[in-house]
Scaffold this motif. Structure first.
Motif, PDB file in Angstrom:
ATOM      1  N   SER A   1     -28.946  60.830  49.887  1.00  0.00           N
ATOM      2  CA  SER A   1     -29.146  62.288  49.898  1.00  0.00           C
ATOM      3  C   SER A   1     -29.704  62.747  51.238  1.00  0.00           C
ATOM      4  CB  SER A   1     -30.090  62.702  48.762  1.00  0.00           C
ATOM      5  OG  SER A   1     -29.487  62.487  47.510  1.00  0.00           O
ATOM      6  N   VAL A   2     -30.645  61.969  51.776  1.00  0.00           N
ATOM      7  CA  VAL A   2     -31.205  62.311  53.074  1.00  0.00           C
ATOM      8  C   VAL A   2     -30.140  62.204  54.162  1.00  0.00           C
ATOM      9  CG1 VAL A   2     -32.885  61.611  54.831  1.00  0.00           C
ATOM     10  CG2 VAL A   2     -33.556  61.691  52.421  1.00  0.00           C
ATOM     11  N   ILE A   3     -29.338  61.142  54.108  1.00  0.00           N
ATOM     12  CA  ILE A   3     -28.272  60.970  55.088  1.00  0.00           C
ATOM     13  C   ILE A   3     -27.306  62.146  55.038  1.00  0.00           C
ATOM     14  CG2 ILE A   3     -26.287  59.558  55.744  1.00  0.00           C
ATOM     15  CD1 ILE A   3     -27.885  57.117  54.727  1.00  0.00           C
ATOM     16  N   GLU A   4     -26.901  62.527  53.841  1.00  0.00           N
ATOM     17  CA  GLU A   4     -25.960  63.650  53.701  1.00  0.00           C
ATOM     18  C   GLU A   4     -26.543  64.932  54.284  1.00  0.00           C
ATOM     19  OE1 GLU A   4     -22.866  63.711  52.734  1.00  0.00           O
ATOM     20  OE2 GLU A   4     -22.814  61.561  52.318  1.00  0.00           O
ATOM     21  N   ALA A   5     -27.842  65.120  54.143  1.00  0.00           N
ATOM     22  CA  ALA A   5     -28.480  66.337  54.634  1.00  0.00           C
ATOM     23  C   ALA A   5     -28.648  66.351  56.148  1.00  0.00           C
ATOM     24  CB  ALA A   5     -29.844  66.520  53.961  1.00  0.00           C
ATOM     25  N   ARG A   6     -28.745  65.180  56.760  1.00  0.00           N
ATOM     26  CA  ARG A   6     -29.150  65.130  58.162  1.00  0.00           C
ATOM     27  C   ARG A   6     -28.118  64.550  59.118  1.00  0.00           C
ATOM     28  NH1 ARG A   6     -35.234  63.326  58.910  1.00  0.00           N
ATOM     29  NH2 ARG A   6     -35.277  65.279  60.039  1.00  0.00           N
ATOM     30  N   GLU A   7     -27.146  63.828  58.609  1.00  0.00           N
ATOM     31  CA  GLU A   7     -26.296  63.045  59.489  1.00  0.00           C
ATOM     32  C   GLU A   7     -25.420  63.897  60.399  1.00  0.00           C
ATOM     33  OE1 GLU A   7     -24.346  59.708  61.242  1.00  0.00           O
ATOM     34  OE2 GLU A   7     -26.341  60.232  60.524  1.00  0.00           O
ATOM     35  N   ARG A   8     -25.037  65.078  59.972  1.00  0.00           N
ATOM     36  CA  ARG A   8     -24.189  65.913  60.833  1.00  0.00           C
ATOM     37  C   ARG A   8     -24.912  66.271  62.124  1.00  0.00           C
ATOM     38  NH1 ARG A   8     -22.646  71.604  60.786  1.00  0.00           N
ATOM     39  NH2 ARG A   8     -20.636  71.802  61.833  1.00  0.00           N
ATOM     40  N   VAL A   9     -26.225  66.316  62.081  1.00  0.00           N
ATOM     41  CA  VAL A   9     -27.012  66.578  63.284  1.00  0.00           C
ATOM     42  C   VAL A   9     -27.376  65.283  64.000  1.00  0.00           C
ATOM     43  CG1 VAL A   9     -29.154  67.564  64.187  1.00  0.00           C
ATOM     44  CG2 VAL A   9     -27.953  68.699  62.313  1.00  0.00           C
ATOM     45  N   LEU A  10     -27.879  64.306  63.268  1.00  0.00           N
ATOM     46  CA  LEU A  10     -28.411  63.101  63.906  1.00  0.00           C
ATOM     47  C   LEU A  10     -27.322  62.198  64.456  1.00  0.00           C
ATOM     48  CD1 LEU A  10     -31.382  62.092  61.574  1.00  0.00           C
ATOM     49  CD2 LEU A  10     -31.322  63.690  63.496  1.00  0.00           C
ATOM     50  N   ASN A  11     -26.186  62.089  63.762  1.00  0.00           N
ATOM     51  CA  ASN A  11     -25.064  61.266  64.239  1.00  0.00           C
ATOM     52  C   ASN A  11     -25.517  59.826  64.480  1.00  0.00           C
ATOM     53  OD1 ASN A  11     -22.519  60.567  65.136  1.00  0.00           O
ATOM     54  ND2 ASN A  11     -22.810  61.380  67.196  1.00  0.00           N
ATOM     55  N   ALA A  12     -26.055  59.210  63.438  1.00  0.00           N
ATOM     56  CA  ALA A  12     -26.590  57.852  63.552  1.00  0.00           C
ATOM     57  C   ALA A  12     -25.561  56.779  63.212  1.00  0.00           C
ATOM     58  CB  ALA A  12     -27.804  57.690  62.633  1.00  0.00           C
ATOM     59  N   PHE A  13     -24.569  57.102  62.386  1.00  0.00           N
ATOM     60  CA  PHE A  13     -23.669  56.068  61.856  1.00  0.00           C
ATOM     61  C   PHE A  13     -22.316  56.052  62.546  1.00  0.00           C
ATOM     62  CE2 PHE A  13     -26.403  56.118  58.027  1.00  0.00           C
ATOM     63  CZ  PHE A  13     -26.542  54.754  57.846  1.00  0.00           C
ATOM     64  N   TRP A  14     -21.815  54.854  62.748  1.00  0.00           N
ATOM     65  CA  TRP A  14     -20.425  54.612  63.139  1.00  0.00           C
ATOM     66  C   TRP A  14     -19.590  54.333  61.889  1.00  0.00           C
ATOM     67  CZ3 TRP A  14     -15.964  54.535  65.336  1.00  0.00           C
ATOM     68  CH2 TRP A  14     -15.130  53.412  65.392  1.00  0.00           C
ATOM     69  N   VAL A  15     -20.068  53.450  61.034  1.00  0.00           N
ATOM     70  CA  VAL A  15     -19.386  53.116  59.786  1.00  0.00           C
ATOM     71  C   VAL A  15     -20.411  53.117  58.673  1.00  0.00           C
ATOM     72  CG1 VAL A  15     -18.129  51.335  58.503  1.00  0.00           C
ATOM     73  CG2 VAL A  15     -17.627  51.696  60.917  1.00  0.00           C
ATOM     74  N   ARG A  16     -20.095  53.787  57.574  1.00  0.00           N
ATOM     75  CA  ARG A  16     -20.917  53.671  56.366  1.00  0.00           C
ATOM     76  C   ARG A  16     -20.019  53.827  55.157  1.00  0.00           C
ATOM     77  NH1 ARG A  16     -22.529  59.530  54.962  1.00  0.00           N
ATOM     78  NH2 ARG A  16     -23.738  58.821  53.172  1.00  0.00           N
TER      79      ARG A  16
ATOM     80  N   GLY B   1     -28.519  58.571  73.526  1.00  0.00           N
ATOM     81  CA  GLY B   1     -27.576  58.582  72.422  1.00  0.00           C
ATOM     82  C   GLY B   1     -26.241  59.179  72.802  1.00  0.00           C
ATOM     83  N   VAL B   2     -25.862  59.089  74.062  1.00  0.00           N
ATOM     84  CA  VAL B   2     -24.605  59.667  74.554  1.00  0.00           C
ATOM     85  C   VAL B   2     -23.534  58.586  74.570  1.00  0.00           C
ATOM     86  CG1 VAL B   2     -23.469  60.772  76.509  1.00  0.00           C
ATOM     87  CG2 VAL B   2     -25.827  61.382  75.938  1.00  0.00           C
ATOM     88  N   SER B   3     -22.395  58.858  73.920  1.00  0.00           N
ATOM     89  CA  SER B   3     -21.322  57.868  73.802  1.00  0.00           C
ATOM     90  C   SER B   3     -19.976  58.550  73.938  1.00  0.00           C
ATOM     91  CB  SER B   3     -21.408  57.170  72.441  1.00  0.00           C
ATOM     92  OG  SER B   3     -20.197  56.523  72.099  1.00  0.00           O
ATOM     93  N   SER B   4     -19.071  57.915  74.689  1.00  0.00           N
ATOM     94  CA  SER B   4     -17.722  58.469  74.820  1.00  0.00           C
ATOM     95  C   SER B   4     -16.964  58.411  73.505  1.00  0.00           C
ATOM     96  CB  SER B   4     -16.949  57.711  75.908  1.00  0.00           C
ATOM     97  OG  SER B   4     -16.791  56.345  75.564  1.00  0.00           O
ATOM     98  N   ARG B   5     -17.312  57.495  72.621  1.00  0.00           N
ATOM     99  CA  ARG B   5     -16.631  57.391  71.328  1.00  0.00           C
ATOM    100  C   ARG B   5     -17.325  58.193  70.244  1.00  0.00           C
ATOM    101  NH1 ARG B   5     -12.786  54.330  68.744  1.00  0.00           N
ATOM    102  NH2 ARG B   5     -12.419  53.045  70.605  1.00  0.00           N
ATOM    103  N   HIS B   6     -18.638  58.186  70.229  1.00  0.00           N
ATOM    104  CA  HIS B   6     -19.373  58.759  69.098  1.00  0.00           C
ATOM    105  C   HIS B   6     -19.918  60.161  69.336  1.00  0.00           C
ATOM    106  CE1 HIS B   6     -19.076  54.758  67.558  1.00  0.00           C
ATOM    107  NE2 HIS B   6     -19.952  54.242  68.394  1.00  0.00           N
ATOM    108  N   GLY B   7     -19.885  60.636  70.559  1.00  0.00           N
ATOM    109  CA  GLY B   7     -20.543  61.903  70.839  1.00  0.00           C
ATOM    110  C   GLY B   7     -22.018  61.695  71.115  1.00  0.00           C
ATOM    111  N   ILE B   8     -22.864  62.566  70.593  1.00  0.00           N
ATOM    112  CA  ILE B   8     -24.289  62.556  70.918  1.00  0.00           C
ATOM    113  C   ILE B   8     -25.118  62.339  69.657  1.00  0.00           C
ATOM    114  CG2 ILE B   8     -26.220  63.896  71.860  1.00  0.00           C
ATOM    115  CD1 ILE B   8     -24.125  65.433  73.527  1.00  0.00           C
ATOM    116  N   SER B   9     -25.994  61.351  69.698  1.00  0.00           N
ATOM    117  CA  SER B   9     -27.004  61.176  68.652  1.00  0.00           C
ATOM    118  C   SER B   9     -28.245  61.943  69.066  1.00  0.00           C
ATOM    119  CB  SER B   9     -27.335  59.697  68.454  1.00  0.00           C
ATOM    120  OG  SER B   9     -26.187  58.986  68.053  1.00  0.00           O
ATOM    121  N   ARG B  10     -28.972  62.471  68.086  1.00  0.00           N
ATOM    122  CA  ARG B  10     -30.080  63.378  68.372  1.00  0.00           C
ATOM    123  C   ARG B  10     -31.352  62.954  67.648  1.00  0.00           C
ATOM    124  NH1 ARG B  10     -28.328  67.908  70.963  1.00  0.00           N
ATOM    125  NH2 ARG B  10     -26.047  68.042  71.161  1.00  0.00           N
TER     126      ARG B  10
END
Length: 486
Positions: A35-50, A137-146
């Motif tokens: 639930s926390v991931i769903e609420a925050r991941e669009r901003v934090l961008n922590a995961f590559w695969v889940r 957290g800057v990546s050419s593949r993943h964008g920006i983690s925050r």
């Protein structure tokens, strides 16, 4: 009654106790974390695969084991994330780089195997910047983690996704890797408790000079708990330390009588901000007031040593870059392209000279710190910088100007932890690095735990566990969920 955020952010040692006495269930914890991931991941961008469905199956299996009184190990049922360069069988590894074709490993890395054998619930693979060579957290593949503290701030890197997950409340246990500061830099910029262990303490499937894996957590006790799992032997790592029976839970004790060095001038790179120096000095004063013998440590690095380490890495990345097809090379982050071109066509004699300089770093770091049980220092000379910025210092000649305190311990193989020790005026976290003698990982964790227990209230993180607002940037690619093809 715990909220979902509170349950997701619960320390692992408390989770395990709750599983044991049946006041908590692994599925309950897993669902709260999701639930926390769903609420925050669009901003934090922590995961590559889940894959929430698969991790929930693992939580259900753990719940059954606890009900039968047969947990697999010390972290059975606890949510875990693994950095994307830690191999998971069948899970693509992109190295954070849009120019490379993701490698799909056929076997688990030692870290992955140990977590699975201990019943840890693997939530997924966290992102990293291109080839792990950006401290952001800057990546050419993943964008920006925050940063969960403020989406305008960097997570640090290269264990960027792991750091965002730890600070963001995505469960308590996260694995990063570190070749020059990649665990400890997110540690200081996100307020975490981390450990870069002794070289070879945690077996790897692809060992490399100075490279380690290690825990990224919110508490020292959780880092120590995780070391019980991560440090178990694996014969695939020909460079690993001999198996050793370490009681990682033995964190009690004080610092009276310890010889503690205070290292405030790296001797290279950019000078430290005054506020960071003041925070580390306050840590030293606390150790001294508790009976430690505190002495200054003179600089033992130099700019030429740091520059030659940087050149060695540039040559390594230039080799990888040259192997890419021209169109693929254009997809690599522009900062990495400029940086690794500095390693183009360097003569072999010059590369060997750089390698010999690394040997000098090893010798000088061990010699300078040998008189001390512990050495306190800043982790980095600056606090968190803007999330969109690839490095703290953008000038080409200053690319590695922030790792003068961290990289020496990678090269010497000495353990080094971080613990939050304060905040800047605008509330950016500041960590202290606590380094120890070679192989004394437990001594470093014990000192970190002592400081954590005794630090002033103003140095204790008040974690940003409320939901974040709208994102200030978009992801380039990822994270991937079940059914997506990386």
């Amino acid at each position: 009654m715990l909220t979902e955020q509170g349950l997701a952010a619960m320390p692992a040692v408390e989770m395990v106790a709750g599983f044991a006495d049946r006041t908590l269930s692994p599925v309950q914890v897993h669902d709260a974390v999701q639930s926390v991931i769903e609420a925050r991941e669009r901003v934090l961008n922590a995961f590559w695969v889940r894959d929430p469905d698969e991790s929930r199956k693992a939580a259900l299996a753990s719940e059954a084991r606890w009900a039968a009184g047969e947990p697999l190990g010390p972290v059975d049922g606890v949510p875990v994330t693994l950095k994307e360069n830690v191999a998971r069988r069948g899970v693509p590894m992109s190295s954070g780089n849009a120019g490379t074709e993701p490698v799909v490993p056929e076997t688990d890395a030692p870290v992955t195997a140990r977590v699975a054998e201990s019943g840890g619930v693997i939530l997924g693979s966290t992102v990293m910047p291109d080839w792990g060579m950006l401290s952001s957290g800057v990546s050419s593949r993943h964008g920006i983690s925050r940063s969960p503290w403020n989406a305008a701030w960097t997570t640090g890197g290269s264990s960027s996704g792991a750091g965002a997950a730890a600070a963001g409340g995505y469960g308590p246990l996260h694995v990063g890797t570190d070749i020059g500061g990649s665990i400890r830099l997110p540690g200081t910029w996100l307020g975490l408790a981390t450990l870069k262990p002794s070289y070879g303490r945690i077996p790897l499937d692809t060992p490399y000079l100075g490279c380690t894996a290690g825990p990224m957590t919110r508490t020292v006790a959780d880092a120590a708990l995780f070391m019980r799992v991560l440090s178990r032997p694996d014969p695939r790592d020909w460079s690993s330390l001999p198996p050793q029976d370490i009681d990682w839970s033995a964190l009690d004790g004080d610092v009276r009588g310890l010889r503690v060095g205070v290292h405030l001038d790296a001797g290279c790179g950019e000078p430290c901000d005054a506020g960071i120096l003041a925070a580390v000095n306050r840590v030293a004063a606390l150790f001294e007031a508790a009976g430690a013998v505190v002495e200054p440590v003179e600089p033992f690095m130099s700019q030429d040593l740091l520059d030659d380490l940087d050149l060695f890495w540039r040559v390594r990345s230039w080799k990888d870059f040259r192997a890419l097809a021209p169109d693929a090379g254009l997809r690599v982050h522009a900062h990495i392209i400029r940086w690794c071109r500095g390693g183009a066509d360097v003569p072999g004699t010059r590369v060997l000279q750089c390698y010999q300089q690394i040997m000098r770093i090893q010798a000088q770091t061990v010699a300078a710190t040998l008189p001390y049980d512990l050495v306190l220092s800043p982790v980095a000379p600056v606090a968190a910088f803007p999330a969109e910025q690839p490095m703290p210092f953008m000038e080409d000649r200053k690319t590695m100007s922030h790792i003068g305190f961290t990289a020496p311990y990678n090269m010497s193989g000495q353990p080094a932890a971080t613990v939050n020790c304060g905040f800047t005026a605008d509330r950016r976290p500041v960590g202290v690095q606590i380094a120890g003698r070679r192989f004394d990982d437990l001594g470093v964790l014990r000192a970190a735990a002592w400081y954590e227990r005794n630090r002033p209230a103003e140095a204790v993180p008040r974690w940003p566990d409320s939901a974040l607002g709208a994102p200030t940037g978009e992801k380039t690619q990822g994270p991937h969920s079940k059914g997506d093809k990386p």
